[in-house]
Write a protein that holds these residues in place. Structure first.
Motif, mmCIF file in Angstrom:
data_model
loop_
_atom_site.group_PDB
_atom_site.id
_atom_site.type_symbol
_atom_site.label_atom_id
_atom_site.label_comp_id
_atom_site.label_asym_id
_atom_site.label_seq_id
_atom_site.Cartn_x
_atom_site.Cartn_y
_atom_site.Cartn_z
ATOM 1 N N GLU A 143 0.828 -1.198 0.000
ATOM 2 C CA GLU A 143 0.000 0.000 0.000
ATOM 3 C C GLU A 143 0.868 1.258 0.000
ATOM 4 N N GLU A 144 1.986 1.207 0.711
ATOM 5 C CA GLU A 144 2.880 2.369 0.745
ATOM 6 C C GLU A 144 3.460 2.639 -0.630
ATOM 7 N N GLU A 145 3.881 1.578 -1.302
ATOM 8 C CA GLU A 145 4.412 1.766 -2.649
ATOM 9 C C GLU A 145 3.364 2.379 -3.572
ATOM 10 N N ALA A 146 2.147 1.879 -3.517
ATOM 11 C CA ALA A 146 1.088 2.401 -4.380
ATOM 12 C C ALA A 146 0.875 3.897 -4.133
ATOM 13 N N TYR A 147 0.937 4.301 -2.878
ATOM 14 C CA TYR A 147 0.743 5.719 -2.553
ATOM 15 C C TYR A 147 1.912 6.557 -3.063
ATOM 16 N N VAL A 148 3.132 6.049 -2.889
ATOM 17 C CA VAL A 148 4.304 6.769 -3.383
ATOM 18 C C VAL A 148 4.244 6.912 -4.906
ATOM 19 N N LEU A 149 3.754 5.909 -5.594
ATOM 20 C CA LEU A 149 3.586 6.008 -7.045
ATOM 21 C C LEU A 149 2.620 7.139 -7.408
ATOM 22 N N GLU A 150 1.564 7.298 -6.624
ATOM 23 C CA GLU A 150 0.648 8.430 -6.823
ATOM 24 C C GLU A 150 1.383 9.755 -6.674
ATOM 25 N N VAL A 151 2.205 9.839 -5.641
ATOM 26 C CA VAL A 151 2.963 11.063 -5.382
ATOM 27 C C VAL A 151 3.903 11.364 -6.549
ATOM 28 N N VAL A 152 4.625 10.354 -7.006
ATOM 29 C CA VAL A 152 5.574 10.548 -8.106
ATOM 30 C C VAL A 152 4.844 11.033 -9.358
ATOM 31 N N ALA A 153 3.716 10.414 -9.670
ATOM 32 C CA ALA A 153 2.950 10.830 -10.847
ATOM 33 C C ALA A 153 2.519 12.288 -10.748
ATOM 34 N N ALA A 154 2.145 12.717 -9.553
ATOM 35 C CA ALA A 154 1.700 14.099 -9.355
ATOM 36 C C ALA A 154 2.853 15.094 -9.446
ATOM 37 N N LEU A 155 4.096 14.631 -9.231
ATOM 38 C CA LEU A 155 5.265 15.524 -9.242
ATOM 39 C C LEU A 155 5.947 15.607 -10.605
ATOM 40 N N ARG A 156 5.586 14.763 -11.517
ATOM 41 C CA ARG A 156 6.248 14.746 -12.828
ATOM 42 C C ARG A 156 6.145 16.076 -13.580
ATOM 43 N N PRO A 157 5.036 16.820 -13.452
ATOM 44 C CA PRO A 157 4.964 18.100 -14.186
ATOM 45 C C PRO A 157 6.030 19.119 -13.808
ATOM 46 N N PHE A 158 6.721 18.942 -12.694
ATOM 47 C CA PHE A 158 7.789 19.871 -12.338
ATOM 48 C C PHE A 158 9.017 19.696 -13.233
ATOM 49 N N ASN A 159 9.082 18.586 -13.982
ATOM 50 C CA ASN A 159 10.179 18.337 -14.920
ATOM 51 C C ASN A 159 11.547 18.404 -14.248
ATOM 52 N N LEU A 160 11.639 17.818 -13.066
ATOM 53 C CA LEU A 160 12.893 17.703 -12.346
ATOM 54 C C LEU A 160 13.200 16.221 -12.132
ATOM 55 N N PRO A 161 14.495 15.851 -12.051
ATOM 56 C CA PRO A 161 14.805 14.451 -11.748
ATOM 57 C C PRO A 161 14.246 14.063 -10.388
ATOM 58 N N ILE A 162 13.638 12.890 -10.328
ATOM 59 C CA ILE A 162 13.029 12.396 -9.095
ATOM 60 C C ILE A 162 13.782 11.144 -8.637
ATOM 61 N N GLY A 163 14.187 11.141 -7.373
ATOM 62 C CA GLY A 163 14.781 9.955 -6.754
ATOM 63 C C GLY A 163 13.837 9.420 -5.703
ATOM 64 N N VAL A 164 13.785 8.104 -5.570
ATOM 65 C CA VAL A 164 12.865 7.479 -4.621
ATOM 66 C C VAL A 164 13.614 6.459 -3.766
ATOM 67 N N SER A 165 13.386 6.532 -2.461
ATOM 68 C CA SER A 165 13.947 5.561 -1.528
ATOM 69 C C SER A 165 12.827 5.053 -0.627
ATOM 70 N N ILE A 166 12.350 3.848 -0.914
ATOM 71 C CA ILE A 166 11.317 3.206 -0.098
ATOM 72 C C ILE A 166 11.719 1.750 0.107
ATOM 73 N N TYR A 167 10.998 1.080 1.011
ATOM 74 C CA TYR A 167 11.244 -0.352 1.146
ATOM 75 C C TYR A 167 10.538 -1.055 -0.015
ATOM 76 N N PRO A 168 11.270 -1.853 -0.804
ATOM 77 C CA PRO A 168 10.688 -2.389 -2.038
ATOM 78 C C PRO A 168 9.971 -3.726 -1.841
ATOM 79 N N CYS A 169 9.029 -3.992 -2.742
ATOM 80 C CA CYS A 169 8.449 -5.323 -2.867
ATOM 81 C C CYS A 169 8.688 -5.784 -4.305
ATOM 82 N N PRO A 170 8.404 -7.025 -4.646
ATOM 83 C CA PRO A 170 8.647 -7.475 -6.022
ATOM 84 C C PRO A 170 7.958 -6.562 -7.041
ATOM 85 N N GLY A 171 8.711 -6.134 -8.027
ATOM 86 C CA GLY A 171 8.163 -5.277 -9.066
ATOM 87 C C GLY A 171 8.292 -3.790 -8.797
ATOM 88 N N THR A 172 8.723 -3.398 -7.594
ATOM 89 C CA THR A 172 8.851 -1.973 -7.280
ATOM 90 C C THR A 172 9.779 -1.245 -8.257
#
Length: 314
Positions: A143-172
Motif C-alpha cells: 500500500e505504501e508503494e502504491a501511494y508513493v507512485l501516486e505522489v511521483v505521478a503528481a510531481l512529474r509536471p515539475f520536470n525535475l529528476p526524481i529519486g525514490v527511496s522506499i522499502y521495495p516489494c517485487p516489481g517496485t
C-alpha cells in the motif's frame, strides 16, 4: 564533526537555516543545519546544546565554526525542503516496522496528502534541482508503494529528476522506472545478513538485494544506491565486503554513520578515525568499479551533507 555529529548553535536567530526531519534517526530532534566552508562542500550536523562544537551565526547566513580552538569561516546553507537544492520529502512519517536504530515508530507521525506534497514542492521550485522521496510504511509495504507512485505521478509536471527511496516489494523497481523516476535507493542497512535480521525484524535482506540487482538493469550503473549503517557491531572487513558486493553489481553504497537513537541510543557513534579510514576504502572500491557519486542527481549522494562522499569530499 565526523566524530560528534552535532553542534551548538548560537549568535543571531537562524531558524530559516534549521531543517527538521520526519524520518530517520534525527526525527523528533531539535533539527539540523548545513554548514558550508567552501562553495559546493557542505556538512550537516544535528543541533545539540551539549555539543563541544559551536557554530556562531553572524547574520545573513555568515557563520563561524568553533572546534578544538580553531575558527572556520563559512555559511549556513538554507535547506529547500530538508536539504539544499532539493525537495527531499518524507511521505509517511510513521512506520509499522521497528528497526532498532530508528525512532520513527515511536513518534506521532502522519502521512502527507498528495496535494500537500505538490504544494510543498511548488513552494521551493525556483531553488531546487531535484525531488527526492522517501517514506516509512504506514500500513503495508504494498500500500505504501502504491501511494508513493501516486505522489511521483503528481510531481512529474515539475520536470525535475526524481529519486525514490522506499522499502521495495517485487516489481517496485519496474513500476518506479515506468513512471520516469531517475534514481532509486533501496537500503540494505547492515553490513551482514545476521545484523540485518537483528536490526530490522520483519524485513527481507534477500528481497532488498533482489530489488537492487533488478534496478541496475533498469536505471543503469551508478543510478542505484544503498545505505549501509556504520556502527551496528560490524567489522571493517564486513563493510569492505558488502561495499565490494554492491559495487560489483553497479550499486553505489552510501556509508551512513550511526546516529544513536531508539533502542540503540546507548551505542557510540563511529569515531572520526574509523570513518576516514573507511572513506579511503570506499573510494578505492568505487573507482575500481567505475562508479562516480559526482554524477548523482538526487538524494544523499547529490547532497553529501550527512556522509563522506568519495569524489565530492576530499
Amino acid at each position: 564533526m565526523l566524530g560528534t555529529g552535532s553542534v551548538r548553535l548560537s549568535g543571531e536567530p537562524a531558524d530559516e537555516y534549521v531543517s527538521r526531519s520526519a524520518a530517520g534517526p534525527t526525527a523528533g530532534t531539535p533539527g539540523s543545519l548545513f554548514f558550508s566552508p567552501v562553495a559546493g562542500r557542505r556538512v550537516r550536523a544535528g543541533i545539540d546544546d551539549t555539543s563541544p562544537i559551536e557554530i556562531v551565526h553572524l547574520g545573513d547566513g555568515a557563520a563561524d565554526l568553533l572546534v578544538d580552538g580553531e575558527v572556520v569561516a563559512g555559511r549556513l546553507e538554507p535547506a529547500a525542503l530538508h536539504c539544499p537544492r532539493q525537495a527531499y520529502i518524507t511521505v509517511s512519517g510513521t512506520c509499522i516496522f521497528c528497526c532498532r536504530y530508528c525512532p520513527v515508530p515511536a513518534l506521532p507521525g502522519r502521512r502527507k496528502e498528495v496535494d500537500e506534497i505538490v504544494r510543498m514542492v511548488g513552494s521551493v521550485a525556483d531553488r531546487i534541482d531535484a525531488i527526492s522521496i522517501t517514506s516509512g510504511v504506514a500500513s503495508s509495504i504494498e500500500e505504501e508503494e502504491a501511494y508513493v507512485l501516486e505522489v511521483v505521478a503528481a510531481l512529474r509536471p515539475f520536470n525535475l529528476p526524481i529519486g525514490v527511496s522506499i522499502y521495495p516489494c517485487p516489481g517496485t523497481p519496474a513500476r518506479l522506472h515506468a513512471l520516469g523516476v531517475a534514481e532509486v535507493k533501496f537500503n540494505i542497512e547492515a553490513a551482514t545478513p545476521e545484523l540485518f535480521t537483528a536490526m530490522c525484524p520483519g524485513l527481507s535482506w534477500e528481497g532488498v538485494w533482489e530489488s537492487l540487482s533488478t534496478s541496475v538493469t533498469l536505471f543503469g550503473r551508478g543510478r542505484v544506491y544503498s545505505n549501509v549503517i556504520v556502527g551496528l557491531g560490524e567489522t571493517d572487513e564486513d563493510l569492505e565486503r558488502v561495499m565490494e558486493d554492491l559495487a560489483a553489481i553497479g550499486v553505489i553504497p552510501v556509508l551512513r554513520p550511526l546516529t544513536p537513537a531508539a533502542s540503540l541510543a546507548g551505542m557510540p557513534r563511529p569515531s572520526a578515525e574509523r570513518l576516514l579510514s573507511l572513506f579511503e576504502v570506499h573510494g578505492r572500491i568505487l573507482r575500481r568499479a567505475g562508479l562516480d557519486p559526482r554524477r548523482a542527481l538526487t538524494m544523499c549522494s547529490a547532497c553529501t551533507g550527512c556522509d563522506l562522499t568519495p569524489g565530492r569530499d576530499a
